[in-house]
Design a protein around this motif. Structure first.
Motif, PDB file in Angstrom:
ATOM      1  N   GLY A 114       5.816  31.090   3.166  1.00 50.60           N
ATOM      2  CA  GLY A 114       7.049  30.631   2.541  1.00 50.60           C
ATOM      3  C   GLY A 114       8.026  29.910   3.442  1.00 50.60           C
ATOM      4  N   VAL A 115       7.556  29.337   4.564  1.00 47.98           N
ATOM      5  CA  VAL A 115       8.484  28.691   5.485  1.00 47.98           C
ATOM      6  C   VAL A 115       8.980  27.340   5.003  1.00 47.98           C
ATOM      7  CG1 VAL A 115       7.614  29.869   7.527  1.00 47.98           C
ATOM      8  CG2 VAL A 115       6.646  27.677   6.881  1.00 47.98           C
ATOM      9  N   SER A 116       8.272  26.714   4.093  1.00 52.56           N
ATOM     10  CA  SER A 116       8.694  25.403   3.619  1.00 52.56           C
ATOM     11  C   SER A 116       8.429  25.280   2.129  1.00 52.56           C
ATOM     12  CB  SER A 116       7.951  24.293   4.364  1.00 52.56           C
ATOM     13  OG  SER A 116       8.320  23.037   3.841  1.00 52.56           O
ATOM     14  N   LYS A 117       9.458  24.880   1.416  1.00 49.79           N
ATOM     15  CA  LYS A 117       9.302  24.632  -0.013  1.00 49.79           C
ATOM     16  C   LYS A 117       9.060  23.152  -0.297  1.00 49.79           C
ATOM     17  CE  LYS A 117      11.948  28.543  -1.684  1.00 49.79           C
ATOM     18  NZ  LYS A 117      12.062  29.339  -0.533  1.00 49.79           N
ATOM     19  N   SER A 118       9.258  22.298   0.716  1.00 57.90           N
ATOM     20  CA  SER A 118       9.125  20.858   0.486  1.00 57.90           C
ATOM     21  C   SER A 118       7.839  20.262   1.066  1.00 57.90           C
ATOM     22  CB  SER A 118      10.327  20.126   1.069  1.00 57.90           C
ATOM     23  OG  SER A 118      10.365  20.290   2.473  1.00 57.90           O
ATOM     24  N   MET A 119       7.068  21.053   1.808  1.00 58.41           N
ATOM     25  CA  MET A 119       5.850  20.532   2.427  1.00 58.41           C
ATOM     26  C   MET A 119       4.698  21.504   2.225  1.00 58.41           C
ATOM     27  SD  MET A 119       7.078  19.127   6.117  1.00 58.41           S
ATOM     28  CE  MET A 119       8.297  20.381   6.459  1.00 58.41           C
ATOM     29  N   LEU A 120       3.501  20.947   2.196  1.00 60.41           N
ATOM     30  CA  LEU A 120       2.293  21.765   2.175  1.00 60.41           C
ATOM     31  C   LEU A 120       2.013  22.194   3.609  1.00 60.41           C
ATOM     32  CD1 LEU A 120      -0.274  22.817   0.717  1.00 60.41           C
ATOM     33  CD2 LEU A 120      -1.338  20.641   1.329  1.00 60.41           C
ATOM     34  N   VAL A 121       1.879  23.508   3.834  1.00 62.95           N
ATOM     35  CA  VAL A 121       1.599  24.036   5.168  1.00 62.95           C
ATOM     36  C   VAL A 121       0.303  24.828   5.108  1.00 62.95           C
ATOM     37  CG1 VAL A 121       2.425  25.488   7.061  1.00 62.95           C
ATOM     38  CG2 VAL A 121       4.069  24.176   5.700  1.00 62.95           C
ATOM     39  N   ASN A 122      -0.678  24.408   5.898  1.00 64.31           N
ATOM     40  CA  ASN A 122      -1.968  25.092   5.984  1.00 64.31           C
ATOM     41  C   ASN A 122      -2.191  25.541   7.415  1.00 64.31           C
ATOM     42  OD1 ASN A 122      -3.140  24.738   3.300  1.00 64.31           O
ATOM     43  ND2 ASN A 122      -3.091  22.568   3.798  1.00 64.31           N
ATOM     44  N   ASN A 167      11.403  22.967  10.629  1.00 63.04           N
ATOM     45  CA  ASN A 167      12.783  22.651  10.234  1.00 63.04           C
ATOM     46  C   ASN A 167      13.150  21.213  10.594  1.00 63.04           C
ATOM     47  OD1 ASN A 167      13.201  25.183   9.150  1.00 63.04           O
ATOM     48  ND2 ASN A 167      14.153  25.987  10.996  1.00 63.04           N
ATOM     49  N   HIS A 168      12.709  20.727  11.739  1.00 60.91           N
ATOM     50  CA  HIS A 168      12.997  19.346  12.122  1.00 60.91           C
ATOM     51  C   HIS A 168      12.267  18.351  11.220  1.00 60.91           C
ATOM     52  CE1 HIS A 168      14.947  20.901  15.712  1.00 60.91           C
ATOM     53  NE2 HIS A 168      15.509  19.706  15.796  1.00 60.91           N
ATOM     54  N   LEU A 169      11.062  18.694  10.810  1.00 65.40           N
ATOM     55  CA  LEU A 169      10.361  17.815   9.874  1.00 65.40           C
ATOM     56  C   LEU A 169      11.082  17.754   8.529  1.00 65.40           C
ATOM     57  CD1 LEU A 169       6.607  18.603  10.519  1.00 65.40           C
ATOM     58  CD2 LEU A 169       7.848  16.498  11.065  1.00 65.40           C
ATOM     59  N   THR A 190      13.799  12.001   6.032  1.00 64.88           N
ATOM     60  CA  THR A 190      14.057  11.523   4.676  1.00 64.88           C
ATOM     61  C   THR A 190      12.805  11.561   3.806  1.00 64.88           C
ATOM     62  OG1 THR A 190      13.692   9.250   5.411  1.00 64.88           O
ATOM     63  CG2 THR A 190      15.960  10.035   5.358  1.00 64.88           C
ATOM     64  N   ASN A 191      11.645  11.425   4.401  1.00 63.77           N
ATOM     65  CA  ASN A 191      10.384  11.494   3.677  1.00 63.77           C
ATOM     66  C   ASN A 191       9.804  12.891   3.852  1.00 63.77           C
ATOM     67  OD1 ASN A 191       7.762  11.328   2.770  1.00 63.77           O
ATOM     68  ND2 ASN A 191       7.318   9.409   3.792  1.00 63.77           N
ATOM     69  N   MET A 198       0.836  -1.179   0.000  1.00 67.28           N
ATOM     70  CA  MET A 198       0.000   0.000   0.000  1.00 67.28           C
ATOM     71  C   MET A 198       0.883   1.245   0.000  1.00 67.28           C
ATOM     72  SD  MET A 198      -2.745   0.858   2.884  1.00 67.28           S
ATOM     73  CE  MET A 198      -3.355   2.432   3.216  1.00 67.28           C
ATOM     74  N   LYS A 199       0.670   2.092  -0.977  1.00 69.18           N
ATOM     75  CA  LYS A 199       1.470   3.312  -1.093  1.00 69.18           C
ATOM     76  C   LYS A 199       0.768   4.454  -0.363  1.00 69.18           C
ATOM     77  CE  LYS A 199       3.447   6.470  -4.363  1.00 69.18           C
ATOM     78  NZ  LYS A 199       2.773   7.593  -4.928  1.00 69.18           N
ATOM     79  N   ILE A 200       1.523   5.152   0.471  1.00 66.44           N
ATOM     80  CA  ILE A 200       0.998   6.310   1.178  1.00 66.44           C
ATOM     81  C   ILE A 200       1.449   7.561   0.443  1.00 66.44           C
ATOM     82  CG2 ILE A 200       1.030   7.623   3.330  1.00 66.44           C
ATOM     83  CD1 ILE A 200       1.487   4.976   4.786  1.00 66.44           C
ATOM     84  N   ASP A 201       0.487   8.382   0.000  1.00 64.89           N
ATOM     85  CA  ASP A 201       0.813   9.593  -0.740  1.00 64.89           C
ATOM     86  C   ASP A 201       1.417  10.668   0.152  1.00 64.89           C
ATOM     87  OD1 ASP A 201      -0.048   8.547  -3.154  1.00 64.89           O
ATOM     88  OD2 ASP A 201      -2.112   9.169  -2.790  1.00 64.89           O
TER      89      ASP A 201
END
Length: 69
Positions: free
Chosen positions: A52-60, A24-26, A30-31, A1-4
């Motif tokens: 603009g605090v994170s370019k690698s994660m969706l932040v809401n 920053n810790h998140l 690696t994921n 099962m793939k987790i998106d």
């Protein structure tokens, strides 16, 4: 099962000094398939100024207004 993605839901109250450190810790993981949802629980500081605090994660963020009784 793939987790998106992994959803992380975190309530915040006057955590302006800690929220960036949390993100920053998140980002050190690696994921990076995180969706962060911050619930502002009536903060009186600038806790949710997260533009603009994170370019690698969706932040809401969601504002929860506290009613004075």
């Amino acid at each position: 099962m793939k987790i998106d993605y992994i959803a992380i839901i975190t309530p915040l109250y006057n955590e302006e000094k800690n929220v960036i450190n949390f993100i920053n810790h998140l980002e050190l993981q690696t994921n990076h398939n995180f969706h962060l949802y911050f619930i502002n629980d009536g903060s009186t500081d600038s806790t949710l100024n997260l533009g603009g605090v994170s370019k690698s994660m969706l932040v809401n963020s969601v504002n929860r207004e506290i009613e004075n009784k």
